[in-house]
Design an enzyme around this catalytic site. Structure first.
Site, PDB file in Angstrom:
ATOM      1  N   SER A  85      -9.323   8.758   5.814  1.00 55.41           N
ATOM      2  CA  SER A  85      -7.919   8.413   5.611  1.00 55.41           C
ATOM      3  C   SER A  85      -7.105   9.693   5.439  1.00 55.41           C
ATOM      4  CB  SER A  85      -7.757   7.512   4.385  1.00 55.41           C
ATOM      5  OG  SER A  85      -8.182   8.187   3.217  1.00 55.41           O
TER       6      SER A  85
ATOM      7  N   LEU B 126     -12.970   6.615   3.882  1.00 53.19           N
ATOM      8  CA  LEU B 126     -13.392   7.703   4.775  1.00 53.19           C
ATOM      9  C   LEU B 126     -12.353   7.962   5.863  1.00 53.19           C
ATOM     10  CD1 LEU B 126     -17.208   7.098   5.374  1.00 53.19           C
ATOM     11  CD2 LEU B 126     -16.174   9.223   4.587  1.00 53.19           C
TER      12      LEU B 126
ATOM     13  N   LYS C  18      -8.670   5.507  -9.338  1.00 54.44           N
ATOM     14  CA  LYS C  18      -8.020   6.513 -10.178  1.00 54.44           C
ATOM     15  C   LYS C  18      -7.103   5.893 -11.231  1.00 54.44           C
ATOM     16  CE  LYS C  18      -8.414  10.168  -6.741  1.00 54.44           C
ATOM     17  NZ  LYS C  18      -9.345   9.402  -5.890  1.00 54.44           N
TER      18      LYS C  18
ATOM     19  N   LYS D  85      -0.552   4.335 -10.849  1.00 52.93           N
ATOM     20  CA  LYS D  85      -1.220   3.191 -10.216  1.00 52.93           C
ATOM     21  C   LYS D  85      -1.627   2.153 -11.264  1.00 52.93           C
ATOM     22  CE  LYS D  85      -2.248   2.989  -6.216  1.00 52.93           C
ATOM     23  NZ  LYS D  85      -1.496   2.429  -5.071  1.00 52.93           N
TER      24      LYS D  85
ATOM     25  N   ILE E 235      -2.540  -2.862  -3.379  1.00 60.22           N
ATOM     26  CA  ILE E 235      -3.685  -1.982  -3.136  1.00 60.22           C
ATOM     27  C   ILE E 235      -3.712  -0.912  -4.222  1.00 60.22           C
ATOM     28  CG2 ILE E 235      -4.870  -0.483  -1.499  1.00 60.22           C
ATOM     29  CD1 ILE E 235      -4.496  -3.437  -0.601  1.00 60.22           C
ATOM     30  N   SER E 236      -4.693  -1.022  -5.115  1.00 56.48           N
ATOM     31  CA  SER E 236      -4.798  -0.079  -6.222  1.00 56.48           C
ATOM     32  C   SER E 236      -5.888   0.955  -5.928  1.00 56.48           C
ATOM     33  CB  SER E 236      -5.082  -0.827  -7.530  1.00 56.48           C
ATOM     34  OG  SER E 236      -4.955   0.054  -8.632  1.00 56.48           O
TER      35      SER E 236
ATOM     36  N   ALA F  79       0.829  -1.210   0.000  1.00 53.71           N
ATOM     37  CA  ALA F  79       0.000   0.000   0.000  1.00 53.71           C
ATOM     38  C   ALA F  79       0.861   1.256   0.000  1.00 53.71           C
ATOM     39  CB  ALA F  79      -0.925   0.002   1.222  1.00 53.71           C
TER      40      ALA F  79
ATOM     41  N   VAL G  85     -11.066  13.951   2.070  1.00 54.85           N
ATOM     42  CA  VAL G  85     -11.895  15.139   2.196  1.00 54.85           C
ATOM     43  C   VAL G  85     -12.504  15.301   3.590  1.00 54.85           C
ATOM     44  CG1 VAL G  85     -14.036  14.041   1.379  1.00 54.85           C
ATOM     45  CG2 VAL G  85     -13.670  16.479   0.971  1.00 54.85           C
TER      46      VAL G  85
END
Length: 310
Positions: free
Chosen positions: A141, A139, A91, A103, A87-88, A45, A145
């Site tokens: 992280s 959420l 985007k 990525k 972990i992709s 990651a 946002v």
């Protein structure tokens, strides 16, 4: 690393926790860690994932994301790690920014190592299962946002929004972590898994809800005396109004209702590894124009190839 180590060390468990300070681009360190600790599973990651920061620091962004992925896969293959899970990100699908393109190229690297593993004739080595999990925003992280809005609310506003119609898919940290772990039991080498992200969220509505839930009122034309306003700043370089999880493949169900399997196009490992070698050489020389040309060649669906290359 300090905070993660502190949190894990306070849990009651029978496992030894090791915090290793190092760079995921350092192949020798990775091989040493995997070998000395007899590592069974690697979750990769480590990436620069903040779109605007990578957009203005493209060489470092691509270097970190590409070299770390190549070296993690290579060290895992050398030490016969059982599973590597990359972990992709959503985007990576038809990327409009350099982070997303990096990525997608990382996915292609993982696919190439899987292909190489499948034709491995060295029977002394146990083949590593390479798989990928692609999903949207998590959420709360780092850099997301929600903490941004929370901080802006605590400072009295305004909340900054790039576009009134921008939407994103969200999962909680625990949901994403559990599904990534559960994908392990489903993985065949080369698998690309997609997580069911539920319904998309209109970021403007999220901002309004966070203002109200914090006990404040929204300031707008209808309520000019409100506490906090939402300010539109315009889409940032490389930012999409919405994200998607598939390029040109179709997804199929797995045994888990929230995990789906997709088959995307890949590149022959010998051809890809030669191109990666050239890309890394141009990155090491900080040749931005050449680096982005190689990236565009490897990720042709990158639709916003920068026009600043002259």
């Amino acid at each position: 690393l300090y905070l993660v180590n502190k949190q894990l060390s306070t849990l009651e468990n029978k496992f030894e926790i090791k915090a290793i300070l190092g760079n995921a681009c350092n192949y020798d360190l990775l091989e040493k860690i995997f070998s000395e600790n007899q590592v069974d599973v690697v979750f990769h990651a480590a990436a620069y994932k903040h779109v605007p920061l990578v957009e203005i620091n493209p060489v470092e962004g691509v270097k970190n994301n590409i070299i770390s992925t190549f070296n993690v896969c290579s060290a895992a293959e050398k030490t016969s790690v059982e599973n590597v899970v990359f972990i992709s990100s959503d985007k990576a699908v038809r990327p409009t920014n350099i982070m997303g393109a990096s990525k997608r190229l990382s996915e292609l690297i993982v696919q190439a190592f899987s292909e190489k593993s499948s034709i491995n004739e060295n029977y002394d080595l146990k083949n590593t299962i390479f798989s990928m999990v692609r999903f949207g925003n998590v959420l709360d992280s780092s850099g997301s946002v929600v903490p941004l809005f929370r901080n802006q609310i605590s400072n009295g506003g305004p909340l900054t929004l790039t576009h009134p119609k921008i939407i994103r898919y969200f999962m909680t940290i625990s949901e994403a972590s559990q599904l990534v772990l559960q994908s392990l039991s489903l993985a065949n080498s080369g698998d690309l898994f997609l997580l069911d992200m539920g319904e998309p969220v209109l970021i403007k509505e999220l901002a309004e809800q966070m203002i109200i839930l914090s006990g404040k009122s929204l300031r707008n034309k209808e309520n000019p005396q409100g506490d906090i306003e939402i300010k539109l700043t315009g889409l940032r370089p490389g930012e999409k109004l919405y994200e998607e999880l598939l390029i040109d493949a179709e997804s199929s169900a797995t045994e888990h209702p929230l995990i789906f399997r997709a088959k995307e196009k890949s590149i022959n490992h010998q051809k890809l590894f030669l191109m990666i070698e050239k890309l890394i050489s141009s990155l090491e020389k900080y040749d931005l124009l050449e680096s982005l040309k190689f990236l565009k060649e490897l990720v042709p669906e990158w639709v916003e190839f920068r026009k600043k290359n002259n």
